[in-house]
Design a protein around this motif. Structure first.
Motif, short mmCIF file in Angstrom:
data_model
loop_
_atom_site.label_atom_id
_atom_site.label_comp_id
_atom_site.label_asym_id
_atom_site.label_seq_id
_atom_site.Cartn_x
_atom_site.Cartn_y
_atom_site.Cartn_z
N THR A 119 0.83 -1.21 0.00
CA THR A 119 0.00 0.00 0.00
C THR A 119 0.86 1.26 0.00
N PHE A 120 1.91 1.26 0.80
CA PHE A 120 2.75 2.45 0.95
C PHE A 120 3.50 2.79 -0.34
N TYR A 121 4.07 1.78 -0.99
CA TYR A 121 4.84 2.06 -2.21
C TYR A 121 3.93 2.38 -3.39
N ASN A 122 2.73 1.85 -3.38
CA ASN A 122 1.76 2.29 -4.39
C ASN A 122 1.41 3.76 -4.19
N LEU A 123 1.33 4.16 -2.92
CA LEU A 123 1.07 5.56 -2.62
C LEU A 123 2.21 6.44 -3.11
N TRP A 229 2.41 -17.62 -3.16
CA TRP A 229 1.69 -18.36 -4.19
C TRP A 229 0.63 -17.47 -4.83
N GLY A 230 -0.08 -16.71 -4.00
CA GLY A 230 -1.09 -15.80 -4.53
C GLY A 230 -0.48 -14.67 -5.33
N LEU A 231 0.64 -14.12 -4.84
CA LEU A 231 1.29 -13.01 -5.55
C LEU A 231 1.89 -13.48 -6.87
N SER A 232 2.20 -14.77 -6.98
CA SER A 232 2.81 -15.28 -8.21
C SER A 232 1.87 -15.18 -9.41
N GLN A 233 0.59 -15.02 -9.16
CA GLN A 233 -0.34 -14.89 -10.28
C GLN A 233 -0.12 -13.59 -11.05
N LEU A 352 3.60 -5.03 -13.12
CA LEU A 352 3.70 -4.83 -11.68
C LEU A 352 3.74 -3.35 -11.34
N THR A 353 3.02 -2.97 -10.30
CA THR A 353 3.18 -1.63 -9.75
C THR A 353 4.35 -1.65 -8.78
N LEU A 354 4.80 -0.46 -8.34
CA LEU A 354 5.92 -0.41 -7.41
C LEU A 354 5.57 -1.10 -6.10
N GLY A 355 4.35 -0.87 -5.60
CA GLY A 355 3.94 -1.51 -4.36
C GLY A 355 3.87 -3.02 -4.49
N LEU A 356 3.32 -3.49 -5.60
CA LEU A 356 3.23 -4.93 -5.81
C LEU A 356 4.61 -5.55 -5.96
N GLN A 358 7.32 -4.50 -4.49
CA GLN A 358 7.88 -4.59 -3.14
C GLN A 358 7.27 -5.77 -2.38
N GLN A 359 5.97 -5.96 -2.52
CA GLN A 359 5.31 -7.09 -1.86
C GLN A 359 5.89 -8.43 -2.34
N VAL A 360 5.98 -8.57 -3.65
CA VAL A 360 6.48 -9.82 -4.22
C VAL A 360 7.93 -10.05 -3.82
N ASN A 361 8.74 -9.00 -3.92
CA ASN A 361 10.17 -9.13 -3.61
C ASN A 361 10.39 -9.49 -2.15
N ASN A 362 9.62 -8.85 -1.25
CA ASN A 362 9.77 -9.13 0.18
C ASN A 362 9.27 -10.53 0.51
N ALA A 363 8.12 -10.92 -0.04
CA ALA A 363 7.59 -12.26 0.23
C ALA A 363 8.53 -13.33 -0.31
N PHE A 364 9.10 -13.10 -1.50
CA PHE A 364 10.05 -14.05 -2.07
C PHE A 364 11.27 -14.18 -1.16
#
Length: 430
Positions: A119-123, A229-233, A352-356, A358-364
């Motif tokens: 949310t923050f990086y999308n902002l 797994w969900g973010l991989s979509q 990918l958006t910037l926020g997404l 960051q989410q994917v990179n951190n979860a990975f």
């Protein structure tokens, strides 16, 4: 090593694993029903807001945290009456559960932060793309929201570190007095004093650190695997492989498995060398200690030969660590670029958006770090194996089923001993 501190270790640890499995199954099977009658969520939960659509203390999460705390400490109750080691019950049983509870909540905070970063990086991306579309109040509001979670968490982590230090010292004390109650059988073993004074401390510290990291890795996988797994979509395709369901989970698994096998192959000789290193170090130390009181000991010829033995082993150790560290650092540095390569097609196509991102990179990163626990901890595991071998050989001279002498670590005995014995005064400083 374990029976001096934990109640009946051969039953205690398998029972702990079984209890976790049963509690997890019960949470998904009957948890929703119990929540209606037992949850404190309606009174303590925080309602979602625009600034925090997924609060850390939502009603459902309060029930989850409540369930984890209650089931954790319920496990402790039978061990007060069973196991025959009530002396250290509050530290070994209740203390272990407390440490694991804190680790669990820290993983939950990491999962919450993963959503917050999205949310923050999308902002930030919105603010940079469209000037003045984001107010300063909204930007600072996001930071205040995360501060309300992180500040209490930092406090708990500091207190937990303080608690762990005392936990480890109690474990070391339990081991020390266990061995000292059998000192007549152990005193003539090579390096006996070092094994009691130094190896007990190293063993407790290493086992606690590795066990905590391992439990954190398992909990991280439980929490972050479904997220990844969900973010991989959102990953349109992988380089060379195309579209793969749960793509980043498989990439993290293959990457960590490769690193674990690689480091195990190049470092298989290190535990034996570390074990032998402790022996040659102990031989030199023992001779020097004898030389303090006996002028005929620690002569130059003897000392030179003992030091040469130690030097040869150290040089072999250095050569083996050279190959090991080449593989280790190459893998750890290279693994940092794997998620970027995997997300490459999705990044260049703007999927990918910037926020997404960051989410994917951190979860990975969380999932991969958990998968490669063995690879990351290999040098620590090597030290643990060498210390374990020394203490195991030490304990081989203790009759099976032996317990600590009843009065050896009894506070009343120690109090009377301290009253009867006087310590020598320290020599004045020159």
């Amino acid at each position: 090593m374990f029976r001096s501190f934990f109640p009946n270790p051969k039953i205690f640890f398998p029972a702990a694993i079984l209890w976790v499995i049963v509690c997890m199954a019960a949470f998904y099977a009957i948890g929703p029903t119990l929540q209606q009658f037992l949850s404190l969520g309606p009174w303590l939960g925080i309602a979602p807001t625009e600034a925090d659509p997924n609060p850390f203390f939502s009603s459902d999460k309060v029930w989850l945290y409540q369930y984890i705390i209650v089931t954790g400490y319920l496990f402790c109750i039978p061990w007060y009456f069973y196991g025959g080691n009530r002396r250290w019950f509050w530290w070994s049983v209740v203390g272990s559960v407390t440490i694991i509870e804190v680790v669990y909540f820290n993983v939950q905070i990491s999962a919450w932060l993963n959503d917050w970063y999205g949310t923050f990086y999308n902002l930030i991306q919105q603010a940079l793309t469209t000037p003045n579309s984001v107010t300063l109040e909204k930007f600072l509001g996001e930071i205040v929201t995360v501060a309300f979670v992180l500040i209490p968490n930092i406090t708990v982590l500091v207190l937990n570190a303080f608690f762990i230090a005392h936990f480890l010292f109690r474990w070391r004390r339990a081991m020390t007095f266990y061995y000292m109650s059998h000192w007549a059988l152990l005193r003539n073993i090579e390096g006996a004093s070092q094994r009691v004074q130094e190896d007990t401390q190293r063993f407790a510290n290493i086992v606690e650190g590795l066990a905590t990291s391992f439990v954190a890795s398992i909990m991280t996988l439980i929490v972050f695997l479904p997220l990844l797994w969900g973010l991989s979509q959102h990953i349109t395709e992988l380089p060379f492989f195309g579209q793969v369901n749960g793509s980043l989970v498989w990439v993290a698994l293959v990457s960590s498995a490769f690193g674990t096998v690689l480091l195990a192959a190049v470092g298989y000789r290190l535990p034996g060398l570390e074990f032998h290193n402790q022996r040659v170090e102990a031989a030199l130390r023992k001779e020097l200690v004898y030389g303090e009181d006996d002028g005929s000991r620690a002569e130059p010829v003897t000392t030179r030969q003992l030091f040469r033995n130690m030097q040869e082993n150290y040089f072999r150790l250095y050569r083996n660590y050279l190959y090991f560290n080449i593989a280790r650092y190459a893998y750890l540095q290279g693994s940092n670029f794997i998620p970027l390569i995997a997300m490459g097609p999705s990044i260049v196509t703007g999927a990918l958006t910037l926020g997404l991102f960051q989410q994917v990179n951190n979860a990975f990163g969380q999932v991969e770090d958990s998968f490669k626990f063995l690879a990351s901890s290999w040098t620590t595991i090597i030290s643990l194996i060498s210390v374990y071998k020394r203490l195991r050989a030490f304990e081989a001279n203790i009759p099976p089923g032996s317990t600590i002498a009843n009065d050896y670590d009894d506070p009343r005995y120690l109090k009377s001993w301290n009253a009867d014995m006087s310590l020598p005064e320290a020599a004045p400083a020159e």
